[in-house]
Write a protein that holds these residues in place. Structure first.
Motif, PDB file in Angstrom:
ATOM      1  N   ALA A  32       0.847  -1.147   0.126  1.00  0.00           N
ATOM      2  CA  ALA A  32       0.018  -0.032   0.089  1.00  0.00           C
ATOM      3  C   ALA A  32       0.784   1.105   0.010  1.00  0.00           C
ATOM      4  O   ALA A  32       1.089   1.666   0.868  1.00  0.00           O
ATOM      5  N   GLY A  34       2.259   4.799   0.255  1.00  0.00           N
ATOM      6  CA  GLY A  34       1.888   5.824   1.035  1.00  0.00           C
ATOM      7  C   GLY A  34       1.228   5.619   2.477  1.00  0.00           C
ATOM      8  O   GLY A  34       0.601   6.399   2.990  1.00  0.00           O
ATOM      9  N   LEU A  35       1.033   4.404   2.655  1.00  0.00           N
ATOM     10  CA  LEU A  35       0.037   3.973   3.829  1.00  0.00           C
ATOM     11  C   LEU A  35       1.263   3.584   4.909  1.00  0.00           C
ATOM     12  O   LEU A  35       2.237   2.705   4.534  1.00  0.00           O
ATOM     13  N   VAL A  51      -1.482   8.364   6.362  1.00  0.00           N
ATOM     14  CA  VAL A  51      -1.036   8.094   4.923  1.00  0.00           C
ATOM     15  C   VAL A  51      -0.432   9.387   4.572  1.00  0.00           C
ATOM     16  O   VAL A  51      -0.205  10.451   5.136  1.00  0.00           O
ATOM     17  N   ASP A  52       0.255   9.294   3.521  1.00  0.00           N
ATOM     18  CA  ASP A  52       1.180  10.465   3.013  1.00  0.00           C
ATOM     19  C   ASP A  52       0.094  11.358   2.058  1.00  0.00           C
ATOM     20  O   ASP A  52      -0.503  11.036   1.404  1.00  0.00           O
ATOM     21  N   TYR A  56      -2.513  10.568  -1.098  1.00  0.00           N
ATOM     22  CA  TYR A  56      -3.677  10.311  -1.120  1.00  0.00           C
ATOM     23  C   TYR A  56      -4.682  11.739  -1.095  1.00  0.00           C
ATOM     24  O   TYR A  56      -5.649  11.505  -1.346  1.00  0.00           O
ATOM     25  N   LEU A  82       1.992  13.971   7.143  1.00  0.00           N
ATOM     26  CA  LEU A  82       1.055  12.709   6.983  1.00  0.00           C
ATOM     27  C   LEU A  82      -0.230  12.985   7.840  1.00  0.00           C
ATOM     28  O   LEU A  82      -0.516  13.782   8.534  1.00  0.00           O
ATOM     29  N   ALA A  85      -5.533   8.194   9.547  1.00  0.00           N
ATOM     30  CA  ALA A  85      -6.433   7.723   8.754  1.00  0.00           C
ATOM     31  C   ALA A  85      -7.219   6.842   9.912  1.00  0.00           C
ATOM     32  O   ALA A  85      -6.730   5.901  10.654  1.00  0.00           O
ATOM     33  N   THR A  92     -13.237   5.106   4.910  1.00  0.00           N
ATOM     34  CA  THR A  92     -11.916   5.566   5.744  1.00  0.00           C
ATOM     35  C   THR A  92     -11.937   6.908   5.669  1.00  0.00           C
ATOM     36  O   THR A  92     -12.387   7.362   4.579  1.00  0.00           O
ATOM     37  N   VAL A  94      -9.582  10.876   6.806  1.00  0.00           N
ATOM     38  CA  VAL A  94      -8.423  11.319   7.053  1.00  0.00           C
ATOM     39  C   VAL A  94      -8.680  12.509   7.806  1.00  0.00           C
ATOM     40  O   VAL A  94      -9.561  13.503   7.581  1.00  0.00           O
ATOM     41  N   LEU A 125     -11.698   9.571   2.575  1.00  0.00           N
ATOM     42  CA  LEU A 125     -10.252   9.536   1.922  1.00  0.00           C
ATOM     43  C   LEU A 125     -10.787   9.262   0.368  1.00  0.00           C
ATOM     44  O   LEU A 125     -11.751   8.414   0.126  1.00  0.00           O
TER      45      LEU A 125
END
Length: 127
Positions: A32, A34-35, A51-52, A56, A82, A85, A92, A94, A125
């Protein structure tokens, strides 16, 4: 952030709800991009997913100049941003109101609270 990048983070103040922990491990989640999982070094049973933001939420552009100075950065462009999440059933979200800012040179980190900027606490998300 590639697997070879900085994984030890030290927060200049504890994350809300996670005091007294300030030392964390940031590890990529396999498969995944960026997770990441974020775990206190002294309490690895606690885990957050982050998450980056550049992966995202590419249009996310908060005013983070002041908090960046607190972690030794001279400009917001130097920060790794970051987002925490949260999976809630089938969706989901963020937290755009409180990004985690990382100085990748030193590992100094901070969760910035962006009051008054209009960013939501729970943004879907992928929206």
């Amino acid at each position: 952030m590639s697997p070879a990048t900085l994984s030890a983070l030290t927060f200049v103040e504890p994350l809300p709800g996670l005091a007294p922990h300030t030392d964390f491990q940031l590890n990529p989640v396999d498969g995944a991009a960026g997770l990441f999982s974020l775990r206190p070094t002294e309490a690895p049973e606690i885990r957050l997913f982050v998450v980056d933001a550049s992966v995202y939420t590419p249009g996310y552009a908060p005013d983070i100049a002041a908090p960046c100075r607190r972690i030794g950065l001279s400009s917001p462009q130097e920060a790794r941003v970051l987002l925490v999440a949260t999976a809630d059933g089938a969706s989901t979200t963020v937290n755009l109101m409180a990004p985690v800012l990382v100085n990748e040179s030193t590992g100094a980190s901070l969760q910035a609270i962006l009051d008054g900027q209009g960013w939501p606490l729970r943004a879907p998300l992928g929206a």
